[in-house]
Design an enzyme around this catalytic site. Structure first.
Site, PDB file in Angstrom:
ATOM      1  N   THR A 166      70.062 -23.132 -19.628  1.00 24.43           N
ATOM      2  CA  THR A 166      70.114 -22.850 -21.059  1.00 24.43           C
ATOM      3  C   THR A 166      71.452 -22.300 -21.522  1.00 24.43           C
ATOM      4  O   THR A 166      72.221 -21.745 -20.723  1.00 24.43           O
ATOM      5  CB  THR A 166      69.010 -21.810 -21.410  1.00 24.43           C
ATOM      6  OG1 THR A 166      68.940 -21.647 -22.820  1.00 24.43           O
ATOM      7  CG2 THR A 166      69.301 -20.442 -20.795  1.00 24.43           C
ATOM      8  N   THR A 182      66.896 -24.612 -24.715  1.00 22.72           N
ATOM      9  CA  THR A 182      66.993 -24.589 -23.271  1.00 22.72           C
ATOM     10  C   THR A 182      66.626 -26.010 -22.909  1.00 22.72           C
ATOM     11  O   THR A 182      66.213 -26.779 -23.760  1.00 22.72           O
ATOM     12  CB  THR A 182      65.982 -23.544 -22.749  1.00 22.72           C
ATOM     13  OG1 THR A 182      66.354 -22.275 -23.264  1.00 22.72           O
ATOM     14  CG2 THR A 182      65.863 -23.489 -21.253  1.00 22.72           C
ATOM     15  N   ASP A 206      69.181 -12.323 -25.270  1.00 26.08           N
ATOM     16  CA  ASP A 206      67.911 -12.233 -24.536  1.00 26.08           C
ATOM     17  C   ASP A 206      67.656 -10.821 -24.008  1.00 26.08           C
ATOM     18  O   ASP A 206      66.578 -10.531 -23.490  1.00 26.08           O
ATOM     19  CB  ASP A 206      67.876 -13.235 -23.370  1.00 26.08           C
ATOM     20  CG  ASP A 206      67.232 -14.558 -23.785  1.00 26.08           C
ATOM     21  OD1 ASP A 206      66.749 -14.656 -24.924  1.00 26.08           O
ATOM     22  OD2 ASP A 206      67.215 -15.488 -22.963  1.00 26.08           O
ATOM     23  N   GLY A 238      62.175 -23.398 -24.886  1.00 23.04           N
ATOM     24  CA  GLY A 238      61.347 -22.810 -25.941  1.00 23.04           C
ATOM     25  C   GLY A 238      61.310 -21.296 -25.985  1.00 23.04           C
ATOM     26  O   GLY A 238      60.354 -20.731 -26.509  1.00 23.04           O
ATOM     27  N   SER A 281      64.722 -13.491 -18.787  1.00 23.65           N
ATOM     28  CA  SER A 281      64.522 -14.874 -19.223  1.00 23.65           C
ATOM     29  C   SER A 281      63.031 -15.179 -19.298  1.00 23.65           C
ATOM     30  O   SER A 281      62.205 -14.464 -18.725  1.00 23.65           O
ATOM     31  CB  SER A 281      65.177 -15.803 -18.200  1.00 23.65           C
ATOM     32  OG  SER A 281      64.841 -17.144 -18.464  1.00 23.65           O
TER      33      SER A 281
HETATM   34  N1  GLY Z   1      67.258 -18.282 -23.233  1.00 19.27           N
HETATM   35  C1  GLY Z   1      65.925 -18.600 -22.980  1.00 19.27           C
HETATM   36  C2  GLY Z   1      65.354 -17.877 -21.813  1.00 19.27           C
HETATM   37  O1  GLY Z   1      66.060 -17.593 -20.870  1.00 19.27           O
HETATM   38  O2  GLY Z   1      64.193 -17.580 -21.818  1.00 19.27           O
END
Ligand code: GLY
Length: 557
Positions: free
Chosen positions: A386, A368, A410, A460, A439
């Site tokens: 991201t 991200t 996710d 991260g 997220s």
């Molecule tokens: N793809 C990382 C987040 O949305 O937390």
């Protein structure tokens, strides 16, 4: 026992100052500042400010530029969250998270062939609509002017630096990278590895960005470009249709707000878990006299780890897309924090499994990017966006030249399957058509007396929230400068696995020795990339701090 450790604590603090974390690179200015991982994109943001744009124009221009110059996470094929704080107004959040396509089923990932590299792992992209929504309401410059710098970078090419060369060479050499369009787009013509100083030209992406610059966001969601994505999906068994694209909307949502020692902290609301979890953790930690213990004392570290675990349990238990899941409002209240704080035992760690007995446990890159902007008038923007993994699912949409996200990963991939390794199977974040996946992105703006004092965030995955917690505490509780706060080692506990990950474990042997008898397992891992801006409330001087863990540039007017 813990109280007798103050000499040790001082020793640790000294050791820390000399630790191996890269020092943040700073710029100070009374005018606008832009900080991001990609130097050419930071320059685009600064030029946008110099050309009369405000912080939102600069943020939108930087985001488009990073879709060219930082392909591992900068994107038009992904999604994110943009926090905006205008002087004298309540901060707001433009939420442009991806959604599950209409054809997505709850058990999508039960089919072993559907991996993170599959076309089915892509959610409906939100970035272009999100940036357009932010720009339309809060920007000043003409749309075309904020998109064109990205077009020029893509069409004319730009110079590859060390961080980009390393990333590209790594992804291209990986046998898991099989998509022909990806290899053709990002491979060097002579097939050799990228070197610092090479020029990367992305003609197809340039044409796509030019269409967006000339025709607006609709070009991406309804026109020729929507047709190209649908064709790509049909050819490879993906799920996204033109109807999914047409239906996509970015939202403006009320941020999560809490106070911490007189500061007002604003973060993104669900479908990010970042704002809720950060508020919950700050509220818990506020009930303790943290400062009595120094930053790297076993006491402060123990309290932070125990706090992190409790917030991450609630993340698994309750958080998901608020349009599909009812989220208990008490999670961010001070009363609830007091109740949780009372469950923390200073003498021992609570085993993660004991924190949520009702959740059945099975046996069995987090790429991200974040950037921060402030303009001369004090308009502040904190943006994290991201593709999920580095380079998303490593698929380039043929004819359109952009990389697709793999954000569907996710979602809680296997309903009912919560594991000690960190897999979560709870209901609030299970796949449903049109739903946004949870997220951890946590772009944050901290105000003091109504004025921004800190703009921060990080990549991260699940570590994001704790990286932001560390930076916010470093500034607000421990009085560090923004550069010190960004450079300082970070740590992370996410409930499961029941392990605390520390940066620079070898620099803290005594701390680790003291944490183990309390019941903490400790391991080493680099964490985050928090490009931040600190604003001195007395002088108004802004300091941009580029986190040098990867690369980065802070530029100022
Ligand atoms: N793809 C990382 C987040 O949305 O937390």
């Amino acid at each position: 026992m813990l109280r007798s450790l103050s000499t040790l604590t001082l020793l640790l603090l000294t050791t820390l100052t000399a630790s191996a974390q890269p020092k943040a690179e700073t710029v100070t200015s009374k005018g606008g500042v832009v900080v991001c991982v990609s130097p050419p994109a930071a320059d685009v943001g600064l030029n946008t400010l110099k050309n009369g744009g405000n912080a939102v124009d600069a943020a939108v221009a930087t985001a488009f530029a990073m879709s060219v110059t930082w392909p591992e996470a900068g994107n038009i094929g992904g999604g994110g969250f943009m926090m905006i704080a205008a002087p004298g107004k309540d901060p707001t959040c433009i939420e442009y998270r991806e959604t599950a396509p209409a054809a997505a089923k709850v058990d999508l990932f039960a089919d072993a062939k559907v991996t993170w590299l599959n076309h089915k792992a892509a959610g409906v992209p939100g970035t272009v609509r999100g940036l357009a929504r932010a720009h339309k309401k809060y920007g000043k410059l003409e749309w075309k002017l904020v998109v064109m710098p990205a077009v020029e970078l893509a069409e004319e090419g730009f110079t590859v630096n060390a961080a980009l060369a390393v990333g590209l060479n790594r992804v291209l050499a990986d046998r898991l990278t099989t998509n022909a369009a990806f290899k053709q787009t990002y491979g060097k013509l002579d097939g050799k590895p990228w070197k610092v100083g090479d020029t990367l030209v992305l003609k197809e992406l340039g044409r796509t960005l030019r269409l967006i610059a000339e025709k607006g966001a609709d070009a991406f969601y309804t026109g020729e470009l929507a047709g190209l994505l649908e064709k790509e999906m049909k050819a490879e068994g993906g799920l996204i249709t033109r109807t999914d694209l047409e239906a996509y909307k970015a939202n403006e949502r009320k941020p999560i707000h809490t106070t911490f020692r007189g500061y007002d902290v604003y973060g993104p609301p669900p479908p990010s878990s970042g704002g809720v979890a950060l508020a919950e953790m700050l509220n818990i930690l506020e009930t303790f006299d943290l400062k009595k213990h120094s930053r790297w004392s076993p006491e402060a570290t123990h309290l932070m780890i125990e706090t992190m675990k409790r917030a991450y349990v609630d993340r698994a238990r309750h958080l998901g897309d608020p349009d599909y899941t009812k989220i208990p409002p008490e999670l961010t209240t001070k009363d609830y924090a007091k109740k949780l704080a009372a469950t923390i035992d200073m003498r021992k760690a609570t085993p993660s499994a004991d924190l949520a007995p009702e959740i059945t446990l099975d046996k069995v890159s987090d790429s991200t990017t974040h950037f921060s902007v402030i303009d001369k008038d004090g308009l502040a923007v904190s943006n994290t966006y991201t593709l999920e993994n580095s380079y998303g699912n490593r698929v380039v949409v043929r004819g359109a030249g952009y990389i697709l996200n793999n954000e569907m990963t996710d979602f809680n991939a296997r309903p009912g399957l919560t594991t000690r390794l960190g897999g979560i199977g709870t209901k609030p974040n299970q796949i449903a058509p049109g739903k946004r996946m949870l997220s951890s992105m946590t772009p944050v703006i901290v105000l003091k007396d109504g004025k921004p004092v800190l703009i921060t965030g990080s990549p991260g995955g699940r570590t994001i929230i704790n990286t932001v917690l560390c930076v916010v505490l470093n500034v607000t509780e421990y009085g560090m400068t923004v550069a010190e706060a960004v450079s300082a080692p970070r740590f992370h506990h996410q409930w499961f696995p029941d392990v605390a990950r520390f940066e620079g474990v070898k620099d803290f042997p005594e701390l680790v020795t003291k944490l183990k008898p309390l019941g903490h397992s400790v391991t080493e891992a680099r964490q985050g990339d928090a490009h931040s801006i600190g604003i001195d409330p007395k002088t108004g001087l802004r300091t941009g701090a580029a986190d040098k863990r990867l690369d980065g540039k802070a530029v100022g007017e």
